[in-house]
Design an enzyme around this catalytic site. Structure first.
Site, PDB file in Angstrom:
ATOM      1  N   LEU C  96       0.826  -1.211   0.000  1.00 25.58           N
ATOM      2  CA  LEU C  96       0.000   0.000   0.000  1.00 25.58           C
ATOM      3  C   LEU C  96       0.857   1.257   0.000  1.00 25.58           C
ATOM      4  O   LEU C  96       2.049   1.210   0.333  1.00 25.58           O
ATOM      5  CB  LEU C  96      -0.917  -0.037   1.234  1.00 25.58           C
ATOM      6  CG  LEU C  96      -1.818  -1.282   1.258  1.00 25.58           C
ATOM      7  CD1 LEU C  96      -2.248  -1.632   2.664  1.00 25.58           C
ATOM      8  CD2 LEU C  96      -3.012  -1.096   0.345  1.00 25.58           C
ATOM      9  N   PRO C  97       0.259   2.412  -0.391  1.00 24.91           N
ATOM     10  CA  PRO C  97       1.083   3.615  -0.593  1.00 24.91           C
ATOM     11  C   PRO C  97       1.689   4.218   0.671  1.00 24.91           C
ATOM     12  O   PRO C  97       2.827   4.687   0.639  1.00 24.91           O
ATOM     13  CB  PRO C  97       0.120   4.625  -1.237  1.00 24.91           C
ATOM     14  CG  PRO C  97      -1.042   3.834  -1.736  1.00 24.91           C
ATOM     15  CD  PRO C  97      -1.125   2.611  -0.861  1.00 24.91           C
ATOM     16  N   ASN C 101      -3.020   4.230   4.785  1.00 23.02           N
ATOM     17  CA  ASN C 101      -3.648   3.123   4.060  1.00 23.02           C
ATOM     18  C   ASN C 101      -3.452   1.811   4.788  1.00 23.02           C
ATOM     19  O   ASN C 101      -4.361   0.982   4.862  1.00 23.02           O
ATOM     20  CB  ASN C 101      -3.047   2.993   2.655  1.00 23.02           C
ATOM     21  CG  ASN C 101      -3.099   4.297   1.872  1.00 23.02           C
ATOM     22  OD1 ASN C 101      -2.092   4.953   1.680  1.00 23.02           O
ATOM     23  ND2 ASN C 101      -4.295   4.684   1.480  1.00 23.02           N
ATOM     24  N   THR C 127       6.098   0.650   2.250  1.00 24.71           N
ATOM     25  CA  THR C 127       7.147   1.387   2.964  1.00 24.71           C
ATOM     26  C   THR C 127       6.466   2.410   3.854  1.00 24.71           C
ATOM     27  O   THR C 127       5.870   3.372   3.370  1.00 24.71           O
ATOM     28  CB  THR C 127       8.094   2.089   1.977  1.00 24.71           C
ATOM     29  OG1 THR C 127       8.781   1.085   1.225  1.00 24.71           O
ATOM     30  CG2 THR C 127       9.120   2.940   2.712  1.00 24.71           C
ATOM     31  N   LYS C 202      15.128  -0.340   5.235  1.00 30.54           N
ATOM     32  CA  LYS C 202      14.746   0.331   3.988  1.00 30.54           C
ATOM     33  C   LYS C 202      14.977   1.837   4.095  1.00 30.54           C
ATOM     34  O   LYS C 202      15.564   2.480   3.209  1.00 30.54           O
ATOM     35  CB  LYS C 202      13.259   0.050   3.704  1.00 30.54           C
ATOM     36  CG  LYS C 202      12.612   0.888   2.615  1.00 30.54           C
ATOM     37  CD  LYS C 202      12.839   0.330   1.233  1.00 30.54           C
ATOM     38  CE  LYS C 202      12.341   1.275   0.132  1.00 30.54           C
ATOM     39  NZ  LYS C 202      10.921   1.183  -0.122  1.00 30.54           N
ATOM     40  N   LYS C 277       9.296  11.338  -0.076  1.00 30.00           N
ATOM     41  CA  LYS C 277       8.428  10.611   0.865  1.00 30.00           C
ATOM     42  C   LYS C 277       9.275   9.748   1.820  1.00 30.00           C
ATOM     43  O   LYS C 277       9.083   9.778   3.034  1.00 30.00           O
ATOM     44  CB  LYS C 277       7.453   9.711   0.098  1.00 30.00           C
ATOM     45  CG  LYS C 277       6.529   8.891   1.012  1.00 30.00           C
ATOM     46  CD  LYS C 277       6.132   7.550   0.374  1.00 30.00           C
ATOM     47  CE  LYS C 277       5.741   6.533   1.444  1.00 30.00           C
ATOM     48  NZ  LYS C 277       5.652   5.153   0.950  1.00 30.00           N
TER      49      LYS C 277
END
EC number: 1.1.1.31
Lengths: 329, 329, 329, 329
Positions: C96-97, C101, C127, C202, C277
């Site tokens: 998911l974004p 979400n 992420t 990450k 982001k």
């Protein structure tokens, strides 16, 4: 005045300065003898005219013949080189774009120091590296002359109206002589200390100004994003500890204040390129003295990037616009 | 006053807010009915005492029994939980350390909203993320209550002397009712706009304050390295465009001003940890709204590093000391 | 394998995890039973297809009906909500974004946890903030399910070719079960530690990547200005201590390398918005853990400004172009 | 070789360089004639010894008599001044701390250029401002000599073992002659382009190195705070796009690698002061060429602050320690 000079003389002797006092005294007392002027650009030209207006004969030169011609028409005597100026005047003001020009005008093959008379008072109003000011002062001292740095704050308008502020560095006993001339061109003359401290004061002020301006721009932008009315936010900051000159006298947000560049599409004012130049001087000075200036450095980088992104000739308060989201996005 | 309320009522109806007006009116008019207070720390305790001094019965609670006991001795009624406060008071003030505490006190198992009465006015004076203020306002609205954010500027001293500044966000028609209480605890009460804008104003001010302080510290340090006298440099900045609150009212260089933390080895004042916390809020808010704040970010990082280098409990103006060369070098 | 599980069981008991082992074992051994998939965007869709290709029945859902339809045509069963997926599958992958979400898909009214079966393995490849991963893991544990975070590196191309790298956080004894599925979609699967450490790895990698990219861009720009040939400079850096992935594998200067976005007008690759982001996540995480990240913060600000200056959809290596002098100047 | 020289000669004539070819050729061909060496510090001394080891007679000088004496004992001839060296050698290497020393040694009253012979090859291995290298080259050219800049990477150990890397700037047809000497002292010799590009390459590499190191330090610190094992995080970065020399060859976190300064309490290696000096050069160069270097600037500031906080003589990877929370907090 006589008492004051006697005091100065003692100081001079005590400090063992290699200036020939006889010359100094004869020059300082002859107040309406000619004043030399080198550098007739946007700032230098109105400054020289204000000397003429105050009754001083002016002997001037510039690399651009048109600039010389214009001043000649208002009554100045124009000569070919800085050396020629030095031959004819024992008080000389220089107003040049940057350090290399100052070095050339003072120490170049046709420079002032080639023909400077003993006791001459040299006042440099350029904004340059204080280390160069110190070099010039040493070179002048070797020729028996006195060099002071006296950079200005205020733009072309202030220069025309004799409203500049001069920050002056140099031997204190020469300050009165310098002040006599500088008050013809400015509203405030502040003695800062030894040679180079005029530049230091100028650079320090502009660095803090740059930091305050970017800080105000990003703060106002953040507040607006969070739903605050810009005028109300400015009012709150200005009655609180966030207050600074950029928030209360030169607010960068269109619509908050009248009569500032942000109210006029960031035209006029103090160009981003000029601010980037002054921050470059601050950075060089800080690097050379190993002084950490984290926000000053970042401010320099931001104005430098702005110069590459189309903001070079806008007022430096356009950093508000630079940091805003583009409308199309 | 009646006319004003009539106007407010119309506004309320027009805006279709889900607040039961009958309750609002009955509460606001009964001014010396009890006021609830949750959070009796260094700031909350003197604030609650000022309500008592102004004749308001206070019903209070805190997680630390000692804090409760102290306030009880000055006349407050102490209860066990925020929910108990909500049962007994229809005007409640909260003053808590950070966002999680606020969430717990309002929406936790013993939280205010478990037993809040319709029409209750909830005023949160904590400094927290404006997004959390908005969440609390929504949760309160569901229970028929009204939530306003009203963070303060000013420290423990200002809290004791009722000299705080409150920046208030929330529905405008409730502002008068809030103001009635807040003026007992502060000298300035500023209405900022919708819920969360009080926090926004506080955060914005402190971010610009932090930038101005670091900027002043590095500028003063640079000037001193270049040979300027600190007092003279401060004077020059303060009459020029470098002027800011940190240079003219809270100068970070020892010896420049009296009565500020720099004159007292950076004791007292506003601790570096607290400034780092506020800059963290500003950073989170900026990140979440995708607003660039380059100097604000770097200021945050600098105060964060200072917290790790022994400056956590010194006044935030000790950044001047942090940036100075160590004496032994 | 049996021995390994015995070991795991002991570990589980010793660590006192509240997971019902009987369910865990029955689920993990039945390898070609259906796999749930929530989130069929640019990344999720090819990932789900790779599960189908590997013989796993897929039960999927997405808020966009077209995305569902496309996957249905390649053999997946489509259901209405994440809760429906949870009813039919005991291994579920989500892609998911952003954090909100994920919260909605897991804990919302139609979320996975509404109908999750005991022992279900939940793998989130989005992420997001590691703190949200931890919250989801706690919520899942309460329902007797196991949550792991497994964000990916690699773009759409890597997703299609099952060449992604997964960084996995969660209880170690579940790692084998997760790995079984993840190897169908990726070339590398790395176990990082407790829940949230996949996200942490990450975020850390991308923060250092961003710093290295901007650093490479400004270094190459400076070198070119100083008269160095870009290819030669890249070669020198790559054989020296300046070497980094951005200099040797993804050089941002057009003409230095083939097959990278800088060779194609910064199209394709990893968009500046996406990098901004991820840096926002890094910043939030650093702020919340009080960790100083000065260069990471500034990198965040730079990519944020770029998003406002027309670089949002270009590859993040376009920072080289952003920092160059404009040609018209 | 003859063919190559014929080619070079043509190039020289075509480019109209004012170097007397007869001298150049005679000097370059007489390979074991004396080599001059000015600057016998920590780096210069082992470099000069390597020339002696390779059979070159060395004529040396230094401001410190002890340094001279030591080299004399290993077979060098010691003279009083750089001018004396120039009188006796037509190939001279200089290795000095900073720009002012280079200016003095070349153009001072007892400088090389006072007595330099036509055609002399001057190789400066100091790390200085490329603009000073260009000035020295011009001054040398006026005397009929050839100046090349050839700064090194590698420390005292590499100097002793003749493992230095030389980055060489200057006219290409002199490169072979320089290379002949430099290969006695280093393992890699890279031709970078016109005069000053050797310095440019050195400065660029070290700026990117500094950025990568701070970036690695803050990334590792963040990851550790988020629960990642440092060795595992380093492994993940090194197989991903976060990889850089500081993460894979010089990791700043104690316990991650053997044989690097972080494994030895940050002793040895490349001192923070030296890195701050190189970043100061990079900053000056960037400022003077109006090149934005935001991360390079901030890196400079961070190492500058570290110098004031007790890290001056530790390896520059101690930035990891500088950014960590203090244990007592």
């Amino acid at each position: 005045m006589a008492a004051l000079f006697r005091g100065s003389r003692n100081l001079l002797l005590r400090w063992n300065k290699h200036v020939d006092l006889a010359f100094v005294l004869s020059r300082s007392m002859a107040s309406k003898t000619p004043v030399g002027f080198v550098g007739l650009g946007n700032m230098g030209s109105p400054m020289a005219k204000n000397l003429l207006r105050n009754g001083y004969p002016v002997i001037a030169t510039d690399v651009f013949p048109e600039s010389c011609k214009e001043l000649q028409e208002t009554g100045a005597q124009v000569v070919d080189t800085p050396a020629d100026v030095a031959e004819k005047a024992d008080r000389i003001i220089t107003m040049l774009p940057s350090s290399p020009n100052v070095i050339e005008v003072y120490t170049g093959p046709n420079g002032i120091l080639k023909k400077v008379k003993k006791g001459t008072l040299l006042i440099d109003s350029s904004t340059i590296d204080p280390a160069v000011s110190k070099e010039m002062a040493l070179a002048a001292e070797k020729m028996g002359a006195v060099f002071m740095d006296a950079p200005v704050s205020g733009g072309v308008g202030a220069a025309s109206m004799a409203k500049l502020t001069f920050m002056v560095g140099g031997v204190e006993e020469e300050y009165n002589a310098a002040q006599e001339l500088l008050t013809c061109m400015g509203a405030n003359v502040v003695y800062c200390g030894q040679v180079g401290t005029g530049q230091a004061a100028k650079i320090c002020n502009n660095m803090l100004l740059a930091i305050g301006m970017i800080g105000t721009a990003e703060t106002m932008n953040l507040g607006i994003r969070l739903g605050l009315d810009p005028k109300l936010l400015a009012k709150i900051l200005n009655m609180s500890s966030g207050r600074c000159w950029s928030s209360d006298s030169y607010n960068p947000v269109p619509g908050v204040m009248e009569g500032v560049p942000s109210a006029n599409n960031y035209q006029g004012g103090f160009g981003t390129t000029l601010m980037a130049k002054d921050l470059g001087l601050a950075q060089n000075t800080a690097t050379n003295t190993k002084t950490p200036v984290p926000l000053g450095s970042l401010a320099h980088q931001i104005f430098r990037v702005m110069c590459s992104r189309g903001y070079a000739n806008k007022d430096f308060s356009s950093v508000f616009q630079f940091l805003r989201e583009e409308e199309s996005q």
